[in-house]
Scaffold this motif. Structure first.
Motif: not given
Length: 261
Positions: A140-143, A132-134, A18-20
């Protein structure tokens, strides 16, 4: 099964939280070392070695303020060597050099080691979690666009890092930005400069704090751009591996074509 999982963890080169997104990727050791030359700690922050990087940055600010090194440099640049000697605090001067050299050496050494780890573990990228859901945050990983990250970083340090969802880095960068701006009176000096009052602009500036800004400002721009590019590469590699594992037949081979004259 257990040995398989431990082997994947051993070779893991990326982690999303969640932090990066933290990842190991190929870097030029000389570039990392040069950022440590510009400001101890910057090279380690580029390597995602945050605890060591933040510690070295704070140490540099503390020891620089204690020795009045930036002010002495300003006097040296203007040819006033005697004033430079007077403002230097010799009680702390000899504490500065060893840590400064260590930061350069350690960032170079760590880069070389991490490059080796990356080459050993680059095939394990697909083992990472993509979303990651908190309760208070989502990552999330995206462009993303490197130019957009660069432009946001140019407006105010920390915004480019927020664009990349690097929360800790953004908070630390924003706090340091406020400290530098407050004590250097940069915005006040810039205001008078826009009004054409160069003398007043020069008078309000505090050289000891002002000299931190150039390296800090350009570092945040480079950091935002570089992390956007590398996150995009990570996204492409992960997608390629996912499509290959899920949709490519096991016996699929790429056949060489026949060259026609």
């Amino acid at each position: 099964m257990k040995s398989n999982q431990s082997n994947q963890n051993r070779n893991k080169i990326a982690q999303i939280s969640v932090f990066g997104t933290t990842q190991i990727h190929l870097r030029n050791p000389y570039i990392i070392a040069l950022w440590s030359v510009a400001f101890p700690g910057y090279g380690h922050l580029l390597l995602s070695k945050y605890l060591r990087g933040y510690s070295l940055v704070l140490w540099e600010i503390f020891i620089n303020q204690s020795t009045h090194l930036n002010l002495a440099m300003v006097y040296s640049f203007t040819g006033d060597i005697e004033s430079a000697k007077e403002v230097l605090n010799l009680r702390y001067m000899h504490l500065y050099i060893p840590v400064y050299i260590f930061a350069i050496w350690d960032s170079y050494r760590t880069t070389v080691d991490l490059n080796k780890i990356y080459l050993l573990g680059e095939k394990e990228v697909s083992s990472m979690q993509k979303v990651i859901l908190k309760p208070f945050e989502i990552n999330y990983l995206d462009k993303r666009r490197p130019l957009v990250a660069t432009l946001w970083a140019m407006t105010i340090p920390s915004v480019g890092q927020l664009y990349n969802h690097r929360i800790f880095g953004a908070i630390f960068t924003l706090a340091i930005t406020v400290v530098f701006m407050h004590f250097s009176h940069f915005l006040e000096g810039f205001h008078y400069l826009l009004l054409g009052d160069v003398q007043k602009s020069t008078e309000v500036l505090r050289a000891q704090w002002l000299l931190y800004l150039p390296s800090f400002y350009f570092f945040t721009i480079y950091d935002s751009y570089m992390n956007t590019v590398e996150n995009n590469k990570l996204f492409e590699v992960e997608q390629k591996k996912y499509l290959k594992n899920c949709y490519q037949p096991k016996g699929f081979t790429v056949k060489k074509g026949v060259k026609v004259n």
